[in-house]
Design a protein around this motif. Structure first.
Motif, PDB file in Angstrom:
ATOM      1  N   UNK A 207       0.923  -1.183  -0.245  1.00  0.00           N
ATOM      2  CA  UNK A 207       0.066  -0.070  -0.002  1.00  0.00           C
ATOM      3  C   UNK A 207       0.893   1.254   0.026  1.00  0.00           C
ATOM      4  N   UNK A 208       2.120   1.095   0.098  1.00  0.00           N
ATOM      5  CA  UNK A 208       3.011   2.435   0.239  1.00  0.00           C
ATOM      6  C   UNK A 208       3.474   2.688  -1.162  1.00  0.00           C
ATOM      7  N   UNK A 209       3.002   1.930  -2.344  1.00  0.00           N
ATOM      8  CA  UNK A 209       3.386   2.277  -3.551  1.00  0.00           C
ATOM      9  C   UNK A 209       2.173   2.465  -4.612  1.00  0.00           C
ATOM     10  N   UNK A 210       2.542   2.668  -5.603  1.00  0.00           N
ATOM     11  CA  UNK A 210       1.244   2.575  -6.647  1.00  0.00           C
ATOM     12  C   UNK A 210       2.000   2.155  -7.830  1.00  0.00           C
ATOM     13  N   UNK A 211       0.979   1.192  -8.814  1.00  0.00           N
ATOM     14  CA  UNK A 211       1.814   0.937  -9.956  1.00  0.00           C
ATOM     15  C   UNK A 211       2.236   1.643 -10.730  1.00  0.00           C
ATOM     16  N   UNK A 212       3.621   1.000 -11.343  1.00  0.00           N
ATOM     17  CA  UNK A 212       4.391   1.703 -12.390  1.00  0.00           C
ATOM     18  C   UNK A 212       3.737   1.354 -13.632  1.00  0.00           C
ATOM     19  N   UNK A 213       3.699   2.419 -14.568  1.00  0.00           N
ATOM     20  CA  UNK A 213       2.833   2.477 -15.848  1.00  0.00           C
ATOM     21  C   UNK A 213       3.861   2.822 -16.981  1.00  0.00           C
ATOM     22  N   UNK A 214       3.177   2.336 -18.176  1.00  0.00           N
ATOM     23  CA  UNK A 214       3.702   3.024 -19.467  1.00  0.00           C
ATOM     24  C   UNK A 214       3.846   4.442 -19.318  1.00  0.00           C
ATOM     25  N   UNK A 215       2.955   4.895 -18.723  1.00  0.00           N
ATOM     26  CA  UNK A 215       2.919   6.726 -19.078  1.00  0.00           C
ATOM     27  C   UNK A 215       4.342   7.142 -18.080  1.00  0.00           C
ATOM     28  N   UNK A 216       4.608   6.255 -17.075  1.00  0.00           N
ATOM     29  CA  UNK A 216       5.992   6.628 -16.178  1.00  0.00           C
ATOM     30  C   UNK A 216       7.185   6.209 -17.031  1.00  0.00           C
ATOM     31  N   UNK A 217       7.241   5.378 -18.033  1.00  0.00           N
ATOM     32  CA  UNK A 217       8.325   4.943 -18.727  1.00  0.00           C
ATOM     33  C   UNK A 217       8.044   3.691 -19.491  1.00  0.00           C
ATOM     34  N   UNK A 218       8.227   3.838 -20.862  1.00  0.00           N
ATOM     35  CA  UNK A 218       8.270   2.515 -21.411  1.00  0.00           C
ATOM     36  C   UNK A 218       9.369   1.567 -21.418  1.00  0.00           C
ATOM     37  N   UNK A 219      10.338   1.944 -20.559  1.00  0.00           N
ATOM     38  CA  UNK A 219      11.514   1.266 -20.487  1.00  0.00           C
ATOM     39  C   UNK A 219      11.494   0.215 -19.345  1.00  0.00           C
TER      40      UNK A 219
END
Length: 633
Positions: A207-219
């Motif tokens: 709960x301390x994080x949120x999902x990392x998405x393509x919008x954050x980086x495609x790498x």
């Protein structure tokens, strides 16, 4: 193909006991890749199955599928990871429910209009004829693009949705009985550089994080760094699992970074740490190997999705018999580039080689020699990638990839390329998040295309033929050797491998067990060879070393088969006849069932619809163990 005939013991019971309680004795079955209506593409394609539906279905309960039929597994799973897409996670259900905050998101109203214009799935599945079905299916599938109308989402909404995802998993997690992991899918841009992210932890840390998405980086490397920071900040643990390397256009095992730079030792160590396993088989095809790069493997062309473009031709292949393909030198001929690579900047041979797990394992041997770490040191699992919320991989109980592939008289005529596959098998001490996650980390896991085949695989230097006869085979395997997913110590003595496979009690008998070896030779070139380790029936290899096929018992007209050939179990002690102590190598097991009807054949018989000419009627399902590695000396 060189063949070695090994001692074989037919074991009537599928049970293999390990008396030493310090070793994993529980074989657990699960799916690490399931999408519900919280995924934008799944919702857009008609799925309305909730996370509650997905969890209940995996536990073996009867649920109502989106199309209205009752769906139920014949046997429950032991664990599941709901991996809805991080990109716009849960937004379409909120928007369509009229959530006032969600409706203020730019593009939300356009998405509503698109979804409202699509027919309900029940109407599509009840189409009176094939032509109407195709028209309605195209209208429904157009809703998939609704997710593209919402480019950004407020972080407050994202965090609220993520907290609900966590709460769903916590509600169904029942340690000792059923494990529900917290997870999501990261979908990089470009061709299938997607990863499933799985947390070992519960709500307090996840709960301390949120999902990392393509919008954050495609790498994907940025994803790994993000997950590594999570571990450092929370003292928790998390892994990512690549899938559909078969459709990655040579990018999954490319010997360059996403940005086109040469790989470094730091890159290799980070990737090896965060990606211990790969999803080798699923609904969108099999990623073990490909006939273009494994020409001597008669079973290489299994549920192959990627085909050679008509305008292209494969590059020259070195070797021939024995499977040399010059892979160790691939990095020297790969052109530099940025972003993702594709057919325009690599040979077709490299494109295929860098898209399949066996050749990725081979490339990893060469990279480890130059980098000091192996970025492709991967165990193997299967999972479904179901977008219906229904984790089903049985040919006779297949609920499809997406909404329009729920059972109907027309799905096999329009979507026959999809595969009823696969599941993850885990050897663990207990059915808990901690125990299953630890098994994934140490790679003591294997993949099947759906059948619940029992598989044990140990390597060592002290095994004798008597060990294959012991009732405590597993305990002996641990005491004298190492299990799948492990490393052997360097030795001048050829390693032996203790192998036991038993049929799914509710499935087909076994045809054979093979050992696949990959190694790095003295010239820095990787090689592969398939050994027939043990088989059933009075067959002998022909002059080329090929083992004759068992006769098929499939009745295409009725969509059934008879379990009159094959073995209930196969056990052997196999030793590498070509061992060179100086050469790094890996070994893994492939178990093949007898032939059975494919889901398309079963559908044709069930609905009384003739199969089109040329449609594949049979399948030969299988299991893939995680490898055992030998480091060389």
């Amino acid at each position: 193909m060189k063949l070695v005939r090994s001692f074989a013991l037919l074991v009537l019971s599928g049970a293999v006991n390990a008396s030493d309680t310090g070793h994993p004795t529980r074989l657990l079955w699960g799916d690490t890749h399931v999408h519900t209506y919280l995924s934008g593409d799944a919702y857009g394609m008609g799925n309305r199955s909730t996370p509650d539906d997905a969890y209940r279905f995996a536990r073996g309960e009867a649920v109502t599928a989106t199309g209205g039929a009752t769906a139920q597994l014949k046997r429950p799973l032991d664990f599941i990871v709901i991996t809805d897409h991080a990109e716009n996670l849960g937004i379409l259900p909120l928007v369509m429910a009229g959530d006032q905050q969600a409706l203020t998101i730019p593009g939300a109203m356009a998405a509503v209009d698109m979804i409202k214009d699509t027919p309900p799935l029940s109407e599509v599945l009840a189409a009176p004829d094939l032509s109407t079905f195709n028209v309605l299916m195209r209208q429904l599938m157009a809703g998939k693009e609704a997710r593209s109308n919402i480019p950004t989402v407020d972080p407050v909404i994202r965090r609220e949705v993520w907290q609900q995802v966590i709460a769903n998993a916590e509600r169904y997690n029942d340690p000792g009985k059923f494990t529900a992991f917290i997870g999501y899918e990261y979908s990089s841009s470009g061709p299938m550089l997607h990863r499933n992210v799985i947390f070992r932890d519960g709500s307090e840390k996840a709960g301390r994080t949120i999902p990392f998405r393509r919008q954050d980086s495609s790498d994907p490397e940025k994803l790994w760094r993000f997950l590594d920071r999570y571990r450092q900040q929370t003292d928790g643990d998390v892994i990512s699992i690549p899938h559909n390397s078969n459709l990655s256009s040579g990018n999954t095992f490319r010997p360059l970074t996403f940005g086109g730079a040469p790989l470094t030792s730091a890159y290799a160590r980070l990737r090896m740490d965060l990606e211990p396993v790969a999803e080798v088989t699923q609904i969108k095809g099999d990623s073990e190997t490909h006939p273009l790069i494994s020409p001597d493997d008669e079973f290489a062309d299994y549920e192959t999705w990627w085909r050679l473009p008509r305008h292209a031709a494969p590059g020259p292949t070195k070797g021939g018999k024995g499977g040399k393909t010059g892979q160790g030198k691939a990095a020297k001929t790969q052109k530099q580039g940025t972003g993702v690579a594709g057919p325009s900047n690599t040979s077709v041979e490299n494109l295929v080689r860098q898209s399949h797990v066996r050749s990725g394992l081979r490339l990893g041997l060469a990279l480890e020699r130059s980098l000091g770490a192996n970025p492709f040191k991967l165990g193997m699992i299967g999972s479904t990638d179901s977008h219906t919320g229904l984790s089903s991989a049985d040919e006779d109980n297949f609920w499809g990839k997406m909404g329009p592939q729920e059972p109907s008289p027309f799905r096999f005529l329009t979507q026959s390329n999809y595969v009823a596959s696969g599941y993850a098998a885990v050897w663990a001490e207990d059915n808990t998040r901690e125990a299953i996650f630890a098994a994934l980390r140490r790679r003591e896991v294997y993949a099947t295309t759906g059948p619940r085949i029992l598989l044990r695989f140990f390597g060592g230097y002290e095994f004798t033929r008597r060990d294959a006869r012991r009732s405590d085979l597993a305990a002996n395997g641990y005491s004298k050797g190492v299990p799948m997913g492990s490393d052997l110590a360097p030795s001048d003595q050829a390693p032996s491998f203790l192998i036991h496979a038993a049929r799914d009690p509710d499935g087909a008998k076994l045809d054979r067990v093979q050992v696949i070896k990959g190694w790095l030779d003295d010239q820095g070139v990787t090689n592969e060879r398939i050994f027939e380790a043990v088989w059933t029936g009075r067959r002998e290899p022909d002059a080329t070393g090929r083992l004759p096929s068992l006769r098929s018992t499939v009745d295409v007209e009725t969509g059934t088969y008879r379990n009159r050939v094959g073995a209930s179990s196969l056990t052997t002690l196999w030793q590498d006849p070509d061992f060179d102590p100086a050469q790094p190598a890996f070994y893994y097991v492939r178990v093949l069932q007898i032939k059975t009807p494919r889901w398309t054949t079963i559908d044709a018989a069930r609905y009384g619809v003739a199969m089109p000419e040329g449609m594949v009627a049979e399948t030969q399902e299988r299991a893939y163990s995680s490898p055992i590695w030998y480091p060389g000396s």
